[in-house]
Design a protein around this motif. Sequence first.
Motif, PDB file in Angstrom:
ATOM      1  N   LYS A  45       0.668  -1.253  -0.165  1.00 33.78           N
ATOM      2  CA  LYS A  45       0.045  -0.077   0.066  1.00 33.78           C
ATOM      3  C   LYS A  45       0.953   1.236  -0.038  1.00 33.78           C
ATOM      4  N   SER A  46       2.014   1.199   0.691  1.00 35.15           N
ATOM      5  CA  SER A  46       2.993   2.563   0.825  1.00 35.15           C
ATOM      6  C   SER A  46       3.613   2.708  -0.368  1.00 35.15           C
ATOM      7  N   PRO A  47       4.043   3.791  -0.723  1.00 33.74           N
ATOM      8  CA  PRO A  47       4.450   4.145  -1.826  1.00 33.74           C
ATOM      9  C   PRO A  47       6.039   3.668  -1.890  1.00 33.74           C
ATOM     10  N   THR A  48       6.757   3.332  -3.163  1.00 31.24           N
ATOM     11  CA  THR A  48       8.104   2.645  -2.846  1.00 31.24           C
ATOM     12  C   THR A  48       9.149   3.613  -2.835  1.00 31.24           C
ATOM     13  N   SER A  49       8.922   4.948  -3.255  1.00 26.53           N
ATOM     14  CA  SER A  49      10.162   6.096  -2.800  1.00 26.53           C
ATOM     15  C   SER A  49       9.796   6.716  -1.984  1.00 26.53           C
ATOM     16  N   GLY A  50      10.583   7.439  -1.384  1.00 29.02           N
ATOM     17  CA  GLY A  50      10.613   8.398  -0.151  1.00 29.02           C
ATOM     18  C   GLY A  50       9.837   9.420  -0.485  1.00 29.02           C
ATOM     19  N   GLU A  51       9.717  10.024  -2.030  1.00 31.21           N
ATOM     20  CA  GLU A  51       8.669  10.978  -2.542  1.00 31.21           C
ATOM     21  C   GLU A  51       7.405  10.604  -2.638  1.00 31.21           C
ATOM     22  N   GLN A  52       6.591  11.500  -2.066  1.00 34.73           N
ATOM     23  CA  GLN A  52       5.006  11.305  -2.514  1.00 34.73           C
ATOM     24  C   GLN A  52       4.752  12.336  -3.631  1.00 34.73           C
ATOM     25  N   HIS A  53       3.842  11.932  -4.602  1.00 34.02           N
ATOM     26  CA  HIS A  53       3.635  12.911  -5.429  1.00 34.02           C
ATOM     27  C   HIS A  53       2.311  13.463  -5.226  1.00 34.02           C
ATOM     28  N   ILE A  54       2.150  14.860  -5.093  1.00 37.30           N
ATOM     29  CA  ILE A  54       1.009  15.625  -4.695  1.00 37.30           C
ATOM     30  C   ILE A  54       0.661  16.399  -6.001  1.00 37.30           C
ATOM     31  N   PRO A  55      -0.568  16.010  -6.698  1.00 33.04           N
ATOM     32  CA  PRO A  55      -0.824  16.826  -8.059  1.00 33.04           C
ATOM     33  C   PRO A  55      -1.300  18.222  -7.447  1.00 33.04           C
ATOM     34  N   ARG A  56      -0.868  18.994  -8.364  1.00 33.10           N
ATOM     35  CA  ARG A  56      -1.263  20.702  -8.320  1.00 33.10           C
ATOM     36  C   ARG A  56      -2.239  20.967  -9.366  1.00 33.10           C
ATOM     37  N   PRO A  57      -3.296  21.851  -9.158  1.00 33.49           N
ATOM     38  CA  PRO A  57      -4.330  22.142  -9.877  1.00 33.49           C
ATOM     39  C   PRO A  57      -3.454  22.797 -11.174  1.00 33.49           C
ATOM     40  N   SER A  58      -4.167  22.653 -12.358  1.00 34.13           N
ATOM     41  CA  SER A  58      -3.194  23.497 -13.269  1.00 34.13           C
ATOM     42  C   SER A  58      -3.672  24.998 -13.362  1.00 34.13           C
ATOM     43  N   GLY A  59      -2.798  25.670 -13.974  1.00 33.36           N
ATOM     44  CA  GLY A  59      -3.111  27.245 -14.120  1.00 33.36           C
ATOM     45  C   GLY A  59      -2.746  28.044 -12.653  1.00 33.36           C
ATOM     46  N   THR A  60      -2.345  27.410 -11.755  1.00 30.65           N
ATOM     47  CA  THR A  60      -1.898  28.279 -10.502  1.00 30.65           C
ATOM     48  C   THR A  60      -0.112  28.033 -10.634  1.00 30.65           C
ATOM     49  N   GLU A  61       0.347  29.060 -10.197  1.00 33.19           N
ATOM     50  CA  GLU A  61       1.830  29.124  -9.794  1.00 33.19           C
ATOM     51  C   GLU A  61       2.256  28.877  -8.589  1.00 33.19           C
ATOM     52  N   GLN A  62       3.354  28.621  -8.140  1.00 34.98           N
ATOM     53  CA  GLN A  62       3.658  27.852  -6.801  1.00 34.98           C
ATOM     54  C   GLN A  62       3.793  29.434  -6.062  1.00 34.98           C
ATOM     55  N   GLY A  63       3.143  29.394  -4.974  1.00 32.90           N
ATOM     56  CA  GLY A  63       3.285  30.518  -3.989  1.00 32.90           C
ATOM     57  C   GLY A  63       2.020  31.222  -4.069  1.00 32.90           C
ATOM     58  N   THR A  64       1.135  31.080  -4.827  1.00 38.30           N
ATOM     59  CA  THR A  64       0.022  31.852  -4.858  1.00 38.30           C
ATOM     60  C   THR A  64      -1.387  30.998  -4.581  1.00 38.30           C
ATOM     61  N   ALA A  65      -2.106  31.494  -4.217  1.00 38.64           N
ATOM     62  CA  ALA A  65      -3.300  30.695  -3.853  1.00 38.64           C
ATOM     63  C   ALA A  65      -4.221  30.613  -5.025  1.00 38.64           C
ATOM     64  N   PRO A  66      -5.171  29.660  -5.025  1.00 42.08           N
ATOM     65  CA  PRO A  66      -6.078  29.825  -6.137  1.00 42.08           C
ATOM     66  C   PRO A  66      -6.887  31.005  -6.391  1.00 42.08           C
ATOM     67  N   GLY A  67      -7.423  31.498  -7.588  1.00 37.86           N
ATOM     68  CA  GLY A  67      -7.869  32.699  -7.592  1.00 37.86           C
ATOM     69  C   GLY A  67      -7.135  34.025  -7.448  1.00 37.86           C
ATOM     70  N   GLN A  68      -5.918  34.020  -6.860  1.00 36.80           N
ATOM     71  CA  GLN A  68      -5.254  35.204  -6.911  1.00 36.80           C
ATOM     72  C   GLN A  68      -4.273  35.508  -8.205  1.00 36.80           C
ATOM     73  N   SER A  69      -3.975  36.542  -8.826  1.00 36.14           N
ATOM     74  CA  SER A  69      -3.351  36.876  -9.842  1.00 36.14           C
ATOM     75  C   SER A  69      -1.959  37.225  -9.559  1.00 36.14           C
TER      76      SER A  69
END
Length: 73
Positions: A45-69
Motif C-alpha cells: 500500500k505504501s509508496p516505494t520511493s521516499g517522495e510522494q507525488h502531490i498533484p497541483r491544480p493546473s493554471g496556478t503558480e507556486q506561491g499563490t493561492a487559487p484565484g489570486q493573480s
Amino acid sequence: MTKIVPEDKARQGHWGWHALRILIAGLLLAFIAWGAVEIYGELIKSPTSGEQHIPRPSGTEQGTAPGQSTAKP
C-alpha cells in the motif's frame, strides 16, 4: 449373535491434551498467517520511493493561492 457393549466402553474417545495441542497449534498458525498478510498489505500500500507525488491544480503558480493573480498593479 450381537455383542453387548457397556456404555463406558462404547465411546469414541475423549478430548485430551493431544487434541487441545492440535487446536492451539492451528490457532497460532492462523494468527501467524494473518500477521503476515497484514504486513504484506501495508508494504504494497505504501509508496516505494521516499517522495510522494502531490498533484497541483493546473493554471496556478507556486506561491499563490487559487484565484489570486500574479500581476503587479
